[in-house]
Design a protein around this motif. Sequence first.
Motif, PDB file in Angstrom:
ATOM      1  N   THR A   1       0.841  -1.208   0.000  1.00 52.43           N
ATOM      2  CA  THR A   1       0.000   0.000   0.000  1.00 52.43           C
ATOM      3  C   THR A   1       0.868   1.246   0.000  1.00 52.43           C
ATOM      4  O   THR A   1       0.603   2.207  -0.718  1.00 52.43           O
ATOM      5  CB  THR A   1      -0.911   0.010   1.236  1.00 52.43           C
ATOM      6  N   PHE A   2       1.925   1.200   0.819  1.00 53.23           N
ATOM      7  CA  PHE A   2       2.829   2.348   0.877  1.00 53.23           C
ATOM      8  C   PHE A   2       3.387   2.664  -0.500  1.00 53.23           C
ATOM      9  O   PHE A   2       3.354   3.813  -0.964  1.00 53.23           O
ATOM     10  CB  PHE A   2       3.957   2.076   1.868  1.00 53.23           C
ATOM     11  N   LYS A   3       3.895   1.632  -1.173  1.00 49.75           N
ATOM     12  CA  LYS A   3       4.513   1.853  -2.479  1.00 49.75           C
ATOM     13  C   LYS A   3       3.504   2.405  -3.479  1.00 49.75           C
ATOM     14  O   LYS A   3       3.796   3.362  -4.200  1.00 49.75           O
ATOM     15  CB  LYS A   3       5.080   0.540  -3.018  1.00 49.75           C
ATOM     16  N   LYS A   4       2.316   1.794  -3.514  1.00 47.56           N
ATOM     17  CA  LYS A   4       1.302   2.245  -4.474  1.00 47.56           C
ATOM     18  C   LYS A   4       0.884   3.668  -4.186  1.00 47.56           C
ATOM     19  O   LYS A   4       0.820   4.520  -5.086  1.00 47.56           O
ATOM     20  CB  LYS A   4       0.070   1.327  -4.416  1.00 47.56           C
ATOM     21  N   ARG A   5       0.600   3.939  -2.926  1.00 50.68           N
ATOM     22  CA  ARG A   5       0.069   5.265  -2.597  1.00 50.68           C
ATOM     23  C   ARG A   5       1.130   6.353  -2.717  1.00 50.68           C
ATOM     24  O   ARG A   5       0.830   7.498  -3.056  1.00 50.68           O
ATOM     25  CB  ARG A   5      -0.537   5.256  -1.197  1.00 50.68           C
ATOM     26  N   LYS A   6       2.377   5.980  -2.454  1.00 52.27           N
ATOM     27  CA  LYS A   6       3.461   6.942  -2.626  1.00 52.27           C
ATOM     28  C   LYS A   6       3.539   7.355  -4.097  1.00 52.27           C
ATOM     29  O   LYS A   6       3.645   8.538  -4.425  1.00 52.27           O
ATOM     30  CB  LYS A   6       4.784   6.317  -2.175  1.00 52.27           C
ATOM     31  N   LYS A   7       3.442   6.341  -4.968  1.00 47.81           N
ATOM     32  CA  LYS A   7       3.494   6.608  -6.401  1.00 47.81           C
ATOM     33  C   LYS A   7       2.359   7.549  -6.808  1.00 47.81           C
ATOM     34  O   LYS A   7       2.558   8.526  -7.535  1.00 47.81           O
ATOM     35  CB  LYS A   7       3.362   5.272  -7.146  1.00 47.81           C
ATOM     36  N   GLY A   8       1.165   7.233  -6.285  1.00 53.64           N
ATOM     37  CA  GLY A   8       0.010   8.059  -6.605  1.00 53.64           C
ATOM     38  C   GLY A   8       0.163   9.476  -6.109  1.00 53.64           C
ATOM     39  O   GLY A   8      -0.170  10.449  -6.792  1.00 53.64           O
TER      40      GLY A   8
ATOM     41  N   GLU B   1       5.158  25.721  -6.708  1.00 50.76           N
ATOM     42  CA  GLU B   1       6.283  24.910  -6.296  1.00 50.76           C
ATOM     43  C   GLU B   1       5.857  24.027  -5.150  1.00 50.76           C
ATOM     44  O   GLU B   1       5.147  24.473  -4.250  1.00 50.76           O
ATOM     45  CB  GLU B   1       7.430  25.801  -5.830  1.00 50.76           C
ATOM     46  N   GLY B   2       6.291  22.788  -5.168  1.00 49.47           N
ATOM     47  CA  GLY B   2       5.943  21.919  -4.064  1.00 49.47           C
ATOM     48  C   GLY B   2       6.971  20.830  -3.930  1.00 49.47           C
ATOM     49  O   GLY B   2       7.734  20.558  -4.856  1.00 49.47           O
ATOM     50  N   CYS B   3       6.997  20.216  -2.785  1.00 49.83           N
ATOM     51  CA  CYS B   3       7.895  19.087  -2.619  1.00 49.83           C
ATOM     52  C   CYS B   3       7.234  18.101  -1.673  1.00 49.83           C
ATOM     53  O   CYS B   3       6.318  18.437  -0.937  1.00 49.83           O
ATOM     54  CB  CYS B   3       9.245  19.531  -2.065  1.00 49.83           C
ATOM     55  N   LEU B   4       7.735  16.882  -1.741  1.00 54.19           N
ATOM     56  CA  LEU B   4       7.213  15.837  -0.858  1.00 54.19           C
ATOM     57  C   LEU B   4       8.391  15.197  -0.163  1.00 54.19           C
ATOM     58  O   LEU B   4       9.399  14.895  -0.793  1.00 54.19           O
ATOM     59  CB  LEU B   4       6.453  14.799  -1.684  1.00 54.19           C
ATOM     60  N   LEU B   5       8.270  15.052   1.167  1.00 51.29           N
ATOM     61  CA  LEU B   5       9.321  14.390   1.921  1.00 51.29           C
ATOM     62  C   LEU B   5       8.694  13.223   2.651  1.00 51.29           C
ATOM     63  O   LEU B   5       7.669  13.385   3.299  1.00 51.29           O
ATOM     64  CB  LEU B   5       9.934  15.352   2.946  1.00 51.29           C
ATOM     65  N   ILE B   6       9.287  12.055   2.511  1.00 52.75           N
ATOM     66  CA  ILE B   6       8.741  10.894   3.220  1.00 52.75           C
ATOM     67  C   ILE B   6       9.825  10.203   4.028  1.00 52.75           C
ATOM     68  O   ILE B   6      10.875   9.835   3.487  1.00 52.75           O
ATOM     69  CB  ILE B   6       8.101   9.870   2.248  1.00 52.75           C
ATOM     70  N   HIS B   7       9.512  10.043   5.290  1.00 53.58           N
ATOM     71  CA  HIS B   7      10.410   9.288   6.155  1.00 53.58           C
ATOM     72  C   HIS B   7       9.697   7.984   6.486  1.00 53.58           C
ATOM     73  O   HIS B   7       8.622   8.007   7.077  1.00 53.58           O
ATOM     74  CB  HIS B   7      10.691  10.083   7.423  1.00 53.58           C
ATOM     75  N   SER B   8      10.283   6.873   6.056  1.00 50.59           N
ATOM     76  CA  SER B   8       9.587   5.602   6.257  1.00 50.59           C
ATOM     77  C   SER B   8      10.584   4.504   6.604  1.00 50.59           C
ATOM     78  O   SER B   8      11.777   4.666   6.396  1.00 50.59           O
ATOM     79  CB  SER B   8       8.842   5.209   4.984  1.00 50.59           C
ATOM     80  N   PRO B   9      10.074   3.374   7.119  1.00 49.94           N
ATOM     81  CA  PRO B   9      10.976   2.260   7.373  1.00 49.94           C
ATOM     82  C   PRO B   9      11.403   1.546   6.090  1.00 49.94           C
ATOM     83  O   PRO B   9      12.234   0.648   6.130  1.00 49.94           O
ATOM     84  CB  PRO B   9      10.153   1.298   8.248  1.00 49.94           C
ATOM     85  N   TYR B  10      10.879   1.984   4.959  1.00 47.01           N
ATOM     86  CA  TYR B  10      11.170   1.285   3.703  1.00 47.01           C
ATOM     87  C   TYR B  10      12.357   1.872   2.955  1.00 47.01           C
ATOM     88  O   TYR B  10      12.731   1.414   1.891  1.00 47.01           O
ATOM     89  CB  TYR B  10       9.933   1.273   2.809  1.00 47.01           C
ATOM     90  N   ALA B  11      12.915   2.922   3.529  1.00 49.23           N
ATOM     91  CA  ALA B  11      14.097   3.509   2.887  1.00 49.23           C
ATOM     92  C   ALA B  11      15.024   4.000   3.980  1.00 49.23           C
ATOM     93  O   ALA B  11      14.580   4.480   5.021  1.00 49.23           O
ATOM     94  CB  ALA B  11      13.675   4.657   1.980  1.00 49.23           C
TER      95      ALA B  11
ATOM     96  N   ARG C   1      17.166   6.573   3.929  1.00 51.57           N
ATOM     97  CA  ARG C   1      17.122   8.024   4.073  1.00 51.57           C
ATOM     98  C   ARG C   1      15.715   8.542   3.830  1.00 51.57           C
ATOM     99  O   ARG C   1      14.902   7.865   3.221  1.00 51.57           O
ATOM    100  CB  ARG C   1      18.015   8.678   3.026  1.00 51.57           C
ATOM    101  N   THR C   2      15.486   9.763   4.288  1.00 49.17           N
ATOM    102  CA  THR C   2      14.238  10.441   3.943  1.00 49.17           C
ATOM    103  C   THR C   2      14.204  10.596   2.426  1.00 49.17           C
ATOM    104  O   THR C   2      15.176  11.044   1.827  1.00 49.17           O
ATOM    105  CB  THR C   2      14.199  11.842   4.590  1.00 49.17           C
ATOM    106  N   GLU C   3      13.072  10.200   1.836  1.00 47.84           N
ATOM    107  CA  GLU C   3      12.951  10.331   0.383  1.00 47.84           C
ATOM    108  C   GLU C   3      12.370  11.685   0.051  1.00 47.84           C
ATOM    109  O   GLU C   3      11.486  12.187   0.758  1.00 47.84           O
ATOM    110  CB  GLU C   3      12.041   9.225  -0.174  1.00 47.84           C
ATOM    111  N   ALA C   4      12.878  12.280  -1.015  1.00 50.53           N
ATOM    112  CA  ALA C   4      12.425  13.622  -1.386  1.00 50.53           C
ATOM    113  C   ALA C   4      12.080  13.681  -2.862  1.00 50.53           C
ATOM    114  O   ALA C   4      12.765  13.098  -3.687  1.00 50.53           O
ATOM    115  CB  ALA C   4      13.518  14.636  -1.065  1.00 50.53           C
ATOM    116  N   TRP C   5      11.010  14.408  -3.171  1.00 51.17           N
ATOM    117  CA  TRP C   5      10.624  14.653  -4.570  1.00 51.17           C
ATOM    118  C   TRP C   5      10.324  16.124  -4.761  1.00 51.17           C
ATOM    119  O   TRP C   5       9.860  16.769  -3.828  1.00 51.17           O
ATOM    120  CB  TRP C   5       9.354  13.872  -4.938  1.00 51.17           C
TER     121      TRP C   5
END
Lengths: 230, 213
Positions: free
Chosen positions: A20-27, A42-52, A54-58
């Motif tokens: 679910t995390f992977k799918k919803r992150k993609k969405g 301008e916008g950005c997304l930062l996700i801190h999860s147990p699946y990576a 480092r903090t992932e950034a877009w």
Amino acid sequence: MARKKLKLEYITNDSARKATFKKRKKGLLKKLSELTTLCAVEGCLLIHSPYAARTEAWPSRSEARRVLERNKVKLEFITNDSARKATFNKRKKGLFKKVSELTTLCGVDACAIIYSPYAPSAEVWPSQAGAHSVLKRFKNLSQDDQGKKMLDQEKYLKQRIAKAEQLLEKLKKNNREKEINNIMYECLNGTRNLEGLNLEDTMDLCMLARKTSKEINERIVSLEKNAGDN
Amino acid sequence: MARIKNPSHRQVTFSKRRLGLFKKASEICTLCGVEAIIIVFSPGQKIFSFGYPNVDSIVDHYLSRNPTSRQTSSNGTKSEGVGGQQSSTMRELNLQLTKILDLLETEKSRGDVFNTLKRKPNQCWWEAPIDKLGLHELKILSASMEDLKKNIANQSNFLEKTLSSSSALGMNKGNGAGVSDQQHFDLKSIEAKIEGFALPDHLIGTFHAPKFF
């Protein structure tokens, strides 16, 4: 096609949660991308999860940093009276919340005291009694113990500056290494001309080329030895 | 939100959050011109404190059970301390901090650029880490490296000659011979570095030659 109704609660099944995390992150990323394109914002997304790790950034780490930088408050006295008062109230609340979290998470004691023109007397966390007990403990320590980790703002700022300078040197060194590494590969690719390099770059490149060449040859020897042994 | 069970996680969290807390305290004092202290005990019972203007004066004032705020002194006149801008020392330090944090951000962004430059491994197999390459590939790469080293050596010789000839033209009056010796010496010092010898302190500065162009 009826979709199974979403139960808005923590997904206990590990693999279902990960999926679910992977799918919803993609969405989510897709929606962010659409928003920024459609509305020219301008916008950005930062996700801190147990699946990576480092903090992932877009869209990218540097983009995200830039977006966050825009909101940066200048570290100086707020001259506008009402803005200053509003900031004070917000930050005081935040400060007390952070102290509270620290004491809960780490199971420790603490107190905070603020004197401001916005209140007739000191504003205190956790309470008058709580602060008193911490202060009594503090005062009961020797002068030495009290002073050991004591910081006034001047000392604190100087410490931060020193740490930042250290980090800057380290980063510069790392970036220089990356830069020369990149140049070396561009030379190997044929996409870069040696003649364009200045003396300093040429020297650093020389060092890296010798080092890399040595490692390659050592590896060759080791592989040939292993092949010979078999 | 509950107490962290793992003692080392707890300690790490404490250290990080304590720093964050002091940062917020410092900011509120700067931005809003207020006075504040934070006193916190670590999981190991060590005491950490932060205060503006300083911890002791605020602790003493508070404990003396003085009901009035520090804004008014005992004779009722308004003191300059609370509510106003901080001293010029503090202003300068904050400015210095801001500058260096900006430099840090710039340098981080530069680093990010290099990371995004990483090319796909199937296009450039030679950029893969050495231990991932096969024997045949390594031999090809080794030969390429030999070529590269020759070219680099030629280039640096050329640069040396250009520099020493321009210094011979008097650009570095009275220092001509010294400069070209310095270039040769630099190549030797590079070799020494690679062979693992420690570069003596007085030679470290000589690595970067002056730029004449």
